[in-house]
Design an enzyme around this catalytic site. Structure first.
Site, PDB file in Angstrom:
ATOM      1  CB  CYS A  17      -0.945  -0.014   1.198  1.00  0.00           C
ATOM      2  SG  CYS A  17      -2.331  -1.143   0.963  1.00  0.00           S
ATOM      3  CG  ASP A  68      -6.426  -2.322  -2.456  1.00  0.00           C
ATOM      4  OD1 ASP A  68      -5.274  -2.142  -2.899  1.00  0.00           O
ATOM      5  OD2 ASP A  68      -6.891  -1.711  -1.483  1.00  0.00           O
ATOM      6  CG  HIS A 140      -8.248  -8.015 -17.732  1.00  0.00           C
ATOM      7  ND1 HIS A 140      -8.557  -8.568 -18.958  1.00  0.00           N
ATOM      8  CD2 HIS A 140      -7.494  -6.917 -18.005  1.00  0.00           C
ATOM      9  CE1 HIS A 140      -8.025  -7.835 -19.929  1.00  0.00           C
ATOM     10  NE2 HIS A 140      -7.365  -6.825 -19.368  1.00  0.00           N
ATOM     11  CB  SER A 141      -3.788 -11.455 -16.970  1.00  0.00           C
ATOM     12  OG  SER A 141      -4.154 -12.140 -18.159  1.00  0.00           O
TER      13      SER A 141
END
Length: 348
Positions: A17, A68, A140-141
């Site tokens: 983060c 995230d 998704h990539s």
């Protein structure tokens, strides 16, 4: 520590983060976004910087949605996947909800990393989702310059059990459920200065699901919750103060810290995000000038998959704190209070 074949952290300019945009930059980006007011069923949008979006389907159910993702905070691929997944799930728990499914978000420099290693990242994330009792139902990539992994998560809650970061009340007690110091640990890790014991503590903390947020939502003495992540304890406390239009008072000496956080911070270990955080919101914080710089470092330290900051009725605070400890969060502590006043954070 045994060196892995590939150091994931060397492939990214930041990690965990600590990769988040500074609060001041985020405010500028969102300043001219369309208002969500015309959508009556959108109970929570971008107005208060809350942890997830909430859409009310009917009188009995709300859908909570969040996403995230970030770059590696550790080199072990499975640990990276587990940490990223736990961090993403935390947003659902912080709203009082229960996750029901996740979608994987993946960006990898495949010319630099073997496919087997990337598979371990995905397996780590899936293992945390399995612990939460949900599937990774798709994703998704893309081919990316730096390794990125995270989740989009959907959860559910009852409208009367929804918890925002803006519900703190005059007289409330503040509780924090995990130790502070993840950013300091990650800075030390990158420089080879983190002990094996501290590394294990970091992984244990960042992979501990904040699922207690779902049960806290059923307690009417709990008025507000947010999870403490990239903006540090002060940043997320300030969001609660501003959203609630209250003053939050934090006693530095009561803040739970990870085992080696103080010694590492005193030695100068810190992330760049810590300084960016203070530059972004320091004008909203009252703190004695006598506080050492390392103390400010810990207060602004970006937490990856950090704990929950809870505002609750003072007459129930001790019981709630004990119940959270018994639920598997041993560092849970009462750290301050809420009072009427300017929307700031006061550190004593």
């Amino acid at each position: 520590m045994t060196e892995p074949q590939f150091r994931l952290t060397t492939l990214a300019h930041g990690g965990g983060c600590g990769c988040k945009l500074a609060p001041s930059v985020l405010q500028q980006l969102l300043a001219d976004q369309p208002a969500a007011a015309p959508f009556a069923q959108l109970l929570v949008g971008t107005e208060t910087g809350d942890d997830a979006a909430v859409w009310q389907v009917n009188e009995d159910i709300c859908v909570i949605a969040t996403t995230d993702f970030f770059m590696p905070i550790v080199d072990n691929p499975r640990d990276f996947g587990r940490i990223a997944a736990a961090n993403a799930l935390s947003d659902i728990y912080a709203m009082g909800g229960k996750p029901i499914l996740a979608l994987a978000i993946l960006g990898m420099p495949l010319e630099k990393l073997p496919v087997d290693l990337v598979r371990e990242i995905l397996q780590g994330g899936a293992s945390i989702c399995a612990e939460a009792g949900i599937p990774v139902a798709g994703g998704h990539s893309i081919d990316a310059a730096e390794p990125i992994y995270g989740l989009a998560v959907v959860g559910l809650c009852r409208p009367d059990e929804l918890l925002r970061n803006s519900g703190a009340r005059d007289g409330d007690t503040l509780i924090l459920t995990k130790g502070i110091g993840i950013g300091v640990y990650s800075a030390a890790f990158k420089k080879g200065a983190l002990s094996d014991v501290a590394y294990a503590e970091m992984v244990d903390s960042t992979t501990l699901l904040n699922r207690v947020g779902n049960s806290l939502a059923q307690d009417k003495a709990v008025h507000a919750i947010t999870d403490v992540t990239g903006f540090g304890l002060l940043g997320h406390a300030l969001e609660m103060a501003r959203g609630s239009e209250m003053t939050l008072n934090i006693d530095f000496n009561r803040i739970p810290l990870l085992r080696e956080a103080t010694s590492l911070a005193e030695s100068g270990y810190a992330t760049g995000a810590s300084a960016r955080n203070w530059a972004s919101y320091g004008d909203g914080v009252l703190m004695p000038g006598s506080r050492a710089s390392w103390q400010r470092t810990l207060l602004t330290d970006p937490q990856t998959s950090g704990g929950l900051l809870i505002a609750c009725a003072p007459d129930r605070a001790e019981d709630i704190c004990l119940s959270v400890q018994q639920a598997g969060y041993p560092l849970t502590r009462i750290i301050g209070s809420v009072c009427a006043g300017a929307p700031i954070v006061r550190v004593t």
